[in-house]
Structure formats: C-alpha cells, structure tokens
Design a protein around this motif. Structure first.
Motif, PDB file in Angstrom:
ATOM      1  N   ARG A 130       0.796  -1.231   0.000  1.00  0.00           N
ATOM      2  CA  ARG A 130       0.000   0.000   0.000  1.00  0.00           C
ATOM      3  C   ARG A 130       0.822   1.271   0.000  1.00  0.00           C
ATOM      4  O   ARG A 130       0.373   2.306   0.468  1.00  0.00           O
ATOM      5  CB  ARG A 130      -0.914   0.028   1.231  1.00  0.00           C
ATOM      6  N   LEU A 131       2.042   1.217  -0.515  1.00  0.00           N
ATOM      7  CA  LEU A 131       2.793   2.461  -0.644  1.00  0.00           C
ATOM      8  C   LEU A 131       2.280   3.258  -1.833  1.00  0.00           C
ATOM      9  O   LEU A 131       2.526   4.449  -1.958  1.00  0.00           O
ATOM     10  CB  LEU A 131       4.287   2.166  -0.803  1.00  0.00           C
ATOM     11  N   TYR A 132       1.592   2.569  -2.731  1.00  0.00           N
ATOM     12  CA  TYR A 132       0.918   3.250  -3.840  1.00  0.00           C
ATOM     13  C   TYR A 132      -0.554   2.877  -3.807  1.00  0.00           C
ATOM     14  O   TYR A 132      -0.912   1.803  -3.341  1.00  0.00           O
ATOM     15  CB  TYR A 132       1.460   2.766  -5.189  1.00  0.00           C
ATOM     16  N   GLU A 164      -9.162  -9.889   3.054  1.00  0.00           N
ATOM     17  CA  GLU A 164      -9.618  -8.505   3.168  1.00  0.00           C
ATOM     18  C   GLU A 164      -8.885  -7.617   2.182  1.00  0.00           C
ATOM     19  O   GLU A 164      -7.673  -7.733   2.032  1.00  0.00           O
ATOM     20  CB  GLU A 164      -9.271  -7.970   4.559  1.00  0.00           C
ATOM     21  N   SER A 165      -9.615  -6.713   1.576  1.00  0.00           N
ATOM     22  CA  SER A 165      -8.968  -5.837   0.605  1.00  0.00           C
ATOM     23  C   SER A 165      -8.000  -4.888   1.299  1.00  0.00           C
ATOM     24  O   SER A 165      -8.328  -4.236   2.290  1.00  0.00           O
ATOM     25  CB  SER A 165     -10.010  -5.029  -0.154  1.00  0.00           C
ATOM     26  N   VAL A 166      -6.808  -4.805   0.747  1.00  0.00           N
ATOM     27  CA  VAL A 166      -5.773  -3.973   1.320  1.00  0.00           C
ATOM     28  C   VAL A 166      -5.993  -2.504   0.984  1.00  0.00           C
ATOM     29  O   VAL A 166      -5.713  -1.602   1.761  1.00  0.00           O
ATOM     30  CB  VAL A 166      -4.406  -4.433   0.764  1.00  0.00           C
ATOM     31  N   HIS A 167      -6.490  -2.269  -0.202  1.00  0.00           N
ATOM     32  CA  HIS A 167      -6.601  -0.896  -0.658  1.00  0.00           C
ATOM     33  C   HIS A 167      -7.907  -0.219  -0.254  1.00  0.00           C
ATOM     34  O   HIS A 167      -8.073   0.964  -0.436  1.00  0.00           O
ATOM     35  CB  HIS A 167      -6.419  -0.818  -2.181  1.00  0.00           C
ATOM     36  N   GLY A 168      -8.831  -0.999   0.302  1.00  0.00           N
ATOM     37  CA  GLY A 168     -10.099  -0.413   0.720  1.00  0.00           C
ATOM     38  C   GLY A 168      -9.914   0.530   1.892  1.00  0.00           C
ATOM     39  O   GLY A 168      -8.843   0.609   2.491  1.00  0.00           O
ATOM     40  N   LYS A 169     -10.956   1.242   2.218  1.00  0.00           N
ATOM     41  CA  LYS A 169     -10.885   2.190   3.341  1.00  0.00           C
ATOM     42  C   LYS A 169     -10.726   1.432   4.649  1.00  0.00           C
ATOM     43  O   LYS A 169     -11.265   0.364   4.863  1.00  0.00           O
ATOM     44  CB  LYS A 169     -12.170   3.012   3.377  1.00  0.00           C
ATOM     45  N   LEU A 208      -5.598  -0.125  10.289  1.00  0.00           N
ATOM     46  CA  LEU A 208      -4.412   0.187   9.488  1.00  0.00           C
ATOM     47  C   LEU A 208      -3.149  -0.160  10.251  1.00  0.00           C
ATOM     48  O   LEU A 208      -2.215  -0.754   9.725  1.00  0.00           O
ATOM     49  CB  LEU A 208      -4.390   1.682   9.171  1.00  0.00           C
ATOM     50  N   LYS A 209      -3.145   0.210  11.514  1.00  0.00           N
ATOM     51  CA  LYS A 209      -1.974  -0.008  12.338  1.00  0.00           C
ATOM     52  C   LYS A 209      -1.687  -1.502  12.481  1.00  0.00           C
ATOM     53  O   LYS A 209      -0.556  -1.960  12.343  1.00  0.00           O
ATOM     54  CB  LYS A 209      -2.221   0.633  13.713  1.00  0.00           C
ATOM     55  N   LYS A 210      -2.762  -2.234  12.714  1.00  0.00           N
ATOM     56  CA  LYS A 210      -2.621  -3.675  12.891  1.00  0.00           C
ATOM     57  C   LYS A 210      -2.040  -4.289  11.612  1.00  0.00           C
ATOM     58  O   LYS A 210      -1.129  -5.114  11.618  1.00  0.00           O
ATOM     59  CB  LYS A 210      -4.013  -4.252  13.184  1.00  0.00           C
ATOM     60  N   PHE A 211      -2.611  -3.810  10.539  1.00  0.00           N
ATOM     61  CA  PHE A 211      -2.257  -4.289   9.241  1.00  0.00           C
ATOM     62  C   PHE A 211      -0.792  -3.956   8.902  1.00  0.00           C
ATOM     63  O   PHE A 211      -0.038  -4.766   8.382  1.00  0.00           O
ATOM     64  CB  PHE A 211      -3.205  -3.599   8.289  1.00  0.00           C
ATOM     65  N   ASN A 212      -0.393  -2.726   9.251  1.00  0.00           N
ATOM     66  CA  ASN A 212       0.982  -2.288   8.992  1.00  0.00           C
ATOM     67  C   ASN A 212       1.994  -3.153   9.723  1.00  0.00           C
ATOM     68  O   ASN A 212       3.121  -3.316   9.279  1.00  0.00           O
ATOM     69  CB  ASN A 212       1.179  -0.844   9.466  1.00  0.00           C
ATOM     70  N   ARG A 213       1.560  -3.679  10.850  1.00  0.00           N
ATOM     71  CA  ARG A 213       2.486  -4.482  11.616  1.00  0.00           C
ATOM     72  C   ARG A 213       2.637  -5.870  10.997  1.00  0.00           C
ATOM     73  O   ARG A 213       3.713  -6.461  11.021  1.00  0.00           O
ATOM     74  CB  ARG A 213       1.990  -4.584  13.053  1.00  0.00           C
ATOM     75  N   LYS A 214       1.547  -6.373  10.449  1.00  0.00           N
ATOM     76  CA  LYS A 214       1.598  -7.729   9.882  1.00  0.00           C
ATOM     77  C   LYS A 214       2.468  -7.807   8.640  1.00  0.00           C
ATOM     78  O   LYS A 214       3.047  -8.838   8.332  1.00  0.00           O
ATOM     79  CB  LYS A 214       0.183  -8.173   9.515  1.00  0.00           C
TER      80      LYS A 214
END
Ligand SMILES: Nc1ncnc2c1ncn2[C@@H]1O[C@H](COP(=O)(O)OP(=O)(O)OP(=O)(O)O)[C@@H](O)[C@H]1O
Ligand SMILES: Nc1ncnc2c1ncn2[C@@H]1O[C@H](COP(=O)(O)OP(=O)(O)OP(=O)(O)O)[C@@H](O)[C@H]1O
Ligand SMILES: [Mg+2]
Ligand SMILES: [Mg+2]
Lengths: 313, 351
Positions: free
Chosen positions: A58-60, A72-77, A83-89
């Motif tokens: 998701r850098l772009y 789960e869609s990564v680019h969805g809202k 987001l934080k949880k996801f960023n850690r995974k």
C-alpha cells in the motif's frame, strides 16, 4: 492446498497516466501467495517487481485491481486501528538501504521505530534489549546501535533494514533484494536466518531478487516478470528444469557461474519479444501448461507447449 | 605491463564516537593498463573505503590517511588539493557507486546529471552533450531514453538508477573506472549487457577497471586478476584462474564454499562461522584466525606476511610458511583445485 495469505488480482500500477512518459509499471498481474511459503519474484530490471511489492504493501494506490490479505482488501478504506494492525503484519525490506534509512537517526532509534509505534517494549531497558537482540540476529553487534547509517558499509546497512523489518514481529515480509548487497557468506547467513525464522514463526515471504541461484534455493515457487506482466509461474525446481517462456529461458541462460573457464566459453540466449508474433486477435494470458506451471501465452503457443510436454514424457 | 595506478601501504582510519575505526590496515596493489582487477571480500572489509580513498571521497572531518601513497600519473593522490582532485575525478578516474541514490541528485532531472560532467570536462556544446547523454542511456539499455531525460531519480527502478550512474561514469571515457557493485541491482540479462559494454570500452580506449562485487560468477566473467579483502587488508591476490582454481587463504576457501550451487539441495548454506573482526581493536595476528579451523598458534600472535605462490599469485597466510603443516582444504575447494595444473590436486585437463 495450502491456505492463501495474499491474493493479487489483476493488479495495475501506472505512472504519469495520460502523459507521453506514461509507464505501465505493473500491467494486470494476478497471483496468490500461500501461508508459510516463499514466493520468489525475478525479472528484468525495471519490469515492475518493486512496484508490485510496494503496491501490495500500500505504498501506492493501485491504478486498478485488488490485493486481498487474509481475504480482506488492502486498498479499501480502513480505520486507523485496522491500518496499524495491518501495517504491523506486513513489512518490507527495501531495495535501496541508503534511501530507506533516516540518515539523521541513530541505529537504535531506526530499529526501535516500529517497536515504539506499536508499543511492543515494556520499558526503556526492554526496548534496548530488543534492539540489541535484533542487531545480533542480523550479524551486527550492540556497539553498532550508537552509530549513524552513513558509518556503515553497504552490506551492513542492508542488515539494518532487515533488523528493522523483523522488529515488529510481522507475518508477511516483502523482501526487495534483501541480500544483493551482502557478501556470499553473509548472504548465506541471512538466507539461513530467513529460513529459520520462517520455520519458527511461520512467516511468509515475497522474495524479490536477481541472484537466481539464491532465489532458487530459498523459494518454493517463482514468478518471472517481464515489462509489467507475469510471464511464468511455477514451483522453483520445475521452473529451472523446464523453463517454457522464452524470456525465462534467456534469463536462465545468462546466470554467471563462478568458474572462469565456463565463463570464457559461455553462450547466452537472447530474448526478442517479437518472436511471439502476437496479433490483436490473440488472447494472451496465463495458462496452466502442466500442474502448477503457468505460462503467459497465446492459444496457439499453449497448444505447442502442451505438445512439447507430451513429447518429453 | 604498464602500471597505471599504485596503492602502497595504505592505512586509513575513521574517527567515530566509539573510537578509531582502522578500516584500511596496509593495502598494496598495482593496477595495470587495460586490465580488470576485481576486489571481493567480506562486507565491511574495506573494499569501498579503499576505492573511495583513491577518489578522495571520504569525509574529511572524520577520515584520516595514516600512511601510504596512491600513485597516479606520477602524482600521489593522497596529497593533492581538492581543486586538483576535481580535475581528475569524473574525467581520468570515475566511479560507479554502490548505492546509486548517493551519487544521483534527487532534485535534478537525470538528463542534466549526465550532461553536466560532459560539459565540464569536454569541449562540446549543450545540444551535442544532450545527444551524447541520450546515446549513453541507450547504450546502458534504458528504454525510450529521449522521453526519460527530464525525469527525476525516484521515477526510475533500482536497476535503472544504477544504469544512469553507469552512463555518467562512462561519459568522459575515463582511464580508470572504479565500479562498486555496478551490476548488483540488475537482472542477469542486463548485467551481461553492461559487462559487455564495459569490456568494449576497455578494448576501445584501454580503460583499467577496478570491479568490486560479491557475485563470484561476475568475477569469473570479467576479471583478469582478483584481490580478496578481509578485515582491512588484502589477504590474497592472483589471476582469476589462480583465485578460483588454486585458492590458498582460508578466508578465500570459506568464500568459495558459501555459494549455493544451482543444483544445491535444501540443506543449510555454508556460512563462515563467527563475526567480522572489530576494527576499533583489530586482532594482532591473522584477522581471520578466530574464525578459521586452520588457525595455528602463530596466527594469534603475528600477522602473516605475503607468501609468493607464483609470479602473479600471493597470499597472506602462515599456512604457506615452509614449516607449516600441510592441510586439506575443504572438499568444495579441492574439487576446484583438481582443475588447476600446478595444484597438488590436479587431475588433468581444465578446459
Ligand atoms: N514513481 C514513479 N514514477 C514514474 N515511473 C516509475 C516510478 N516508479 C517506478 N517507475 C517505473 O516503473 C517501472 C517499474 O519499476 P520497478 O521499480 O517496479 O522495477 P523493478 O522490477 O523493481 O526493477 P529493478 O530490478 O531495477 O529494481 C520502471 O520503468 C520505472 O522506471
Ligand atoms: N564514514 C565512516 N565512518 C566510520 N566508519 C566507516 C565509515 N565508512 C565506512 N566505515 C567502516 O569501515 C569499514 C569498511 O567499510 P567499507 O564500506 O569499505 O566496506 P566494504 O568492504 O565496501 O563492504 P560492503 O561489501 O558491505 O560494501 C566498515 O567497518 C565500516 O563500518
Ligand atoms: Mg526494484
Ligand atoms: Mg562497499
């Protein structure tokens, strides 16, 4: 069949859309990454490997298509917490260690950044200990914690990037050329380390690299990209024993071997995209030529490849 | 053969918060006209610092030449003023850096970054320089170079940035080209093109190349001679055949054993045990001794001198001392030695 961790569906990432210098860096690629596997990604320089990795994490914002992580869609809202949880995974080890490390920060703080964001350390002492352990894990030592990135050699800097990614205990790591700056012995160390961590923690890797012998060694499956497209995807051994796309064949024929006599007499096979003679009528897409071995080809090429496979048996 | 560059007894330190980092601890080598000398060795062993000191590109405030000289064209580069050095840099000697982003200006379009040194060192006009730049980009395999001249470094892939840096380094047909991991970021097909390009340049203008790389396949492809570095010193130097087929130093043995082969099984890869020497307080004997199963008592006490293996081959290991016991190198290394006439393991026909 193993469980899917990441699903990439018709992902497109175009830059400078509508301008003369439009680049279709990633142009409609689809593949899955299974839980606990290492998927290697190789291909021509500039073919879109890093962009693929960066879009997944998701850098772009993708131009088109979808990336699913555990369905789960990564680019969805997303709300901040998700987001934080996801960023850690999901973590990325970047290709250019120099550009990705903050030059004004000490190593201690660079590595601890993720630990701080996610509140993983009990106290200051624990934080310090975690950083020291990480430095040791990647073959550096605690004295290095007080240094700045510019005081390291290229390979040492790359290991800082690895330590930083490991700091938050992720599930999925996108490693963009994590070892190319290292000497072969440390490459072996890091690759052994990545494999051990994988066994211990069930990590999943997307491993982008140019060193094909290393990619073969570490990967379960390998995808080959050419100009924004995936052209072949197969189990690692199968790809090397039985490369089907002419670009893959060209790539494998160019691997330099540590043997001067061999190098003096080597021949390479060049790839010319014109050999395909595709017309607009051709439906060129990934087709499964043999079990789990996918090749980007036209209907006609598909038939030829299958014939060749049959003849081999 | 004509010596174009001589590095003599080079010693260099960094002054850091933690103390004096003795990064280069007595390096000696000659570079001959038209040859390619590869430098391989452990990460942190001083390959980049050695070449950056030739270019005089180390931070002046924290680095110090402790000893030695670097002779080029009758002058000692360690003693030149910045101004004199600027005339040499990018023209007579040019360098391709390991991290392309450090040598590209992120705020300047790449076209200008290539034309600048051309305009500075060659007597040609702007339009001409632009044409040269586009040609160079095409030469290094950049697709549609005309359209990309106005773009900024971040708009290129890692390998493309590296190729831009290569284009800049080649712009002025240098006498010496120092290439620090120039092809590491490239796929093997483009790598092969770049290596060809460098060889062509060499044939055309007799450029001498110092080529730093970790990829021993690339070394086998490009090098005439190879220097192996460990802990701030060269520990072995010889022709490419001598280093690959008749290596003598235990570190070289470890290096050659660490590579996965294309038919490697899933077993663990061999990695040299232990950690690199602490350059704040380097060991007094052989810096590799603590990690070497071949270490002897003297290795802990005295640094080994260079022993001559042939007219072109030297290695700094006490194992070559006439009184040292004969040891068996690792299996993988013996396999290589079997191909080398003159090795005690030779089994005939190398070719
Ligand atoms: N921010 C950007 N703006 C414009 N073009 C870009 C941008 N980032 C990448 N590109 C272009 O997209 C294409 C793919 O780049 P990418 O970095 O994904 O390649 P890569 O496969 O990782 O190559 P390498 O092996 O050289 O690292 C290249 O042509 C590159 O120039
Ligand atoms: N500016 C600096 N300040 C302090 N120490 C430095 C500096 N630059 C390099 N060093 C140290 O000097 C030693 C040699 O570094 P050098 O960059 O030459 O290694 P290298 O052989 O090129 O390694 P690599 O293969 O990882 O690029 C290393 O221990 C490094 O940490
Ligand atoms: Mg990349
Ligand atoms: Mg270096």
């Amino acid at each position: 069949m193993a469980e899917k961790l990441v699903e990439i569906k018709n992902l497109k990432q175009h830059f400078n859309v509508g301008k003369a210098n439009e680049v279709k860096a990633v142009d409609g690629i689809s593949f899955d990454i299974y839980k606990g596997e290492t998927l290697g990604l190789v291909g021509e320089s500039g073919c879109g490997k890093s962009t693929t990795g960066r879009s997944i994490i998701r850098l772009y914002d993708a131009t088109d298509g979808q990336v699913l992580y555990e369905g789960e869609s990564v680019h969805g809202k997303k709300n901040k917490k998700d987001l934080k949880k996801f960023n850690r995974k999901m973590q990325m080890i970047f290709q250019d260690p120099y550009a990705s490390l903050n030059q004004r920060m000490k190593v201690m703080d660079i590595i601890a950044e993720g630990i701080d964001i996610h509140g993983l350390a009990k106290d200051a002492n624990d934080r310090k200990k975690m950083v020291y352990d990480l430095l040791e894990t990647v073959g550096l030592n605690k004295e290095h914690a007080n240094r700045y990135p510019h005081e390291f050699s290229g390979g040492q800097r790359q290991r800082l990037g690895i330590a930083r990614a490991l700091a938050v205990d992720p599930d999925f790591i996108i490693a963009d050329e994590p070892i190319s700056a290292l000497d072969v012995s440390i490459q072996a160390q890091v690759v052994n380390l990545l494999k051990e961590l994988q066994e211990e923690k069930g990590l999943t890797y997307l491993f982008i690299a140019h060193d094909l012998s290393m990619v073969k060694y570490i990967s379960d499956r390998i995808g080959v990209m050419y100009f924004g497209k995936l052209v072949e995807l197969a189990p690692a051994d199968e790809l090397y024993e039985n490369p089907m796309h002419p670009y893959t064949q060209s790539l494998l024929s160019a691997i330099p071997l540590p043997d001067p006599n061999y190098e003096r007499n080597r021949t390479r096979k060049a790839y010319d995209p014109a050999v395909h003679n595709y017309t607009d009528a051709d439906d060129v897409k990934m087709r499964e030529v043999s079990p789990n071995h996918f090749v980007n080809c036209s209907e006609k090429e598909f038939a030829e490849l299958q014939e060749r496979m049959a003849a081999k048996k | 053969m004509e010596k174009i560059l001589q590095v003599k007894d080079l010693e260099l330190s960094f002054h850091t918060f933690g103390g004096e980092v003795k990064a280069i601890r007595g390096v000696n080598f000659d570079l001959y006209k038209g040859e390619t000398l590869a430098i391989v060795g452990e990460s942190g062993s001083g390959k980049s610092v050695t070449t950056k000191s030739i270019m005089r590109l180390l931070p002046e405030a924290t680095s110090e030449f402790k000893n030695g000289e670097i002779l080029f064209g009758g002058r000692d580069l360690t003693k030149l003023s910045d101004k004199e050095m600027q005339k040499i840099r990018g023209k007579d000697i040019s360098m391709i850096f390991q991290d392309p982003m450090t040598s590209l200006n992120p705020t300047m379009p790449i076209g200008r970054q290539i034309t600048e040194p051309i305009l500075k060192h060659q007597k040609i006009g702007k339009d001409e320089a632009k044409k040269v730049a586009i040609d160079l980009l095409r030469l290094v395999g950049m697709p549609k170079p005309e359209l990309r001249m106005k773009q900024y470094p971040h708009q290129f892939s890692g390998g493309q940035r590296q190729r831009i840096v290569i284009a800049i380094a080649l712009a002025c047909n240098p006498q010496i080209l120092i290439a620090d991991e120039p092809t590491t970021a490239l796929d093997v097909t483009i790598q092969a093109q770049i290596l060809e390009l460098m060889k062509d340049l060499q044939k055309k203008i007799d450029t001498s190349i110092i080529f730093i790389t970790h990829d021993l396949g690339v070394v086998a492809n490009v090098a005439d001679r190879v220097a192996v570095m460990y802990g701030g010193k060269i520990v072995e130097i010889g022709t490419v055949d001598e280093i690959f087929y008749n290596p003598q130093h235990p570190y070289t043995w470890g290096l050659l054993s660490s590579m996965p082969s294309m038919d490697a099984e899933d077993a663990k890869l061999y990695a040299i045990p232990g950690t690199p020497p602490d350059l704040l307080d380097p060991p007094k004997g052989d810096a590799f001794a603590l990690r070497s199963e071949y270490a002897m008592k003297i290795d802990m006490e005295q640094p080994p001198p260079f022993f001559k293996v042939s007219d072109t081959h030297m290695a700094a290991t006490w194992l070559l001392h006439p009184e040292a016991p004969a040891v068996e190198p690792p299996e993988m290394v013996i396999e290589r030695m079997k191909k080398f006439p003159g090795s005690r393991y030779y089994e005939g026909s190398a070719n």
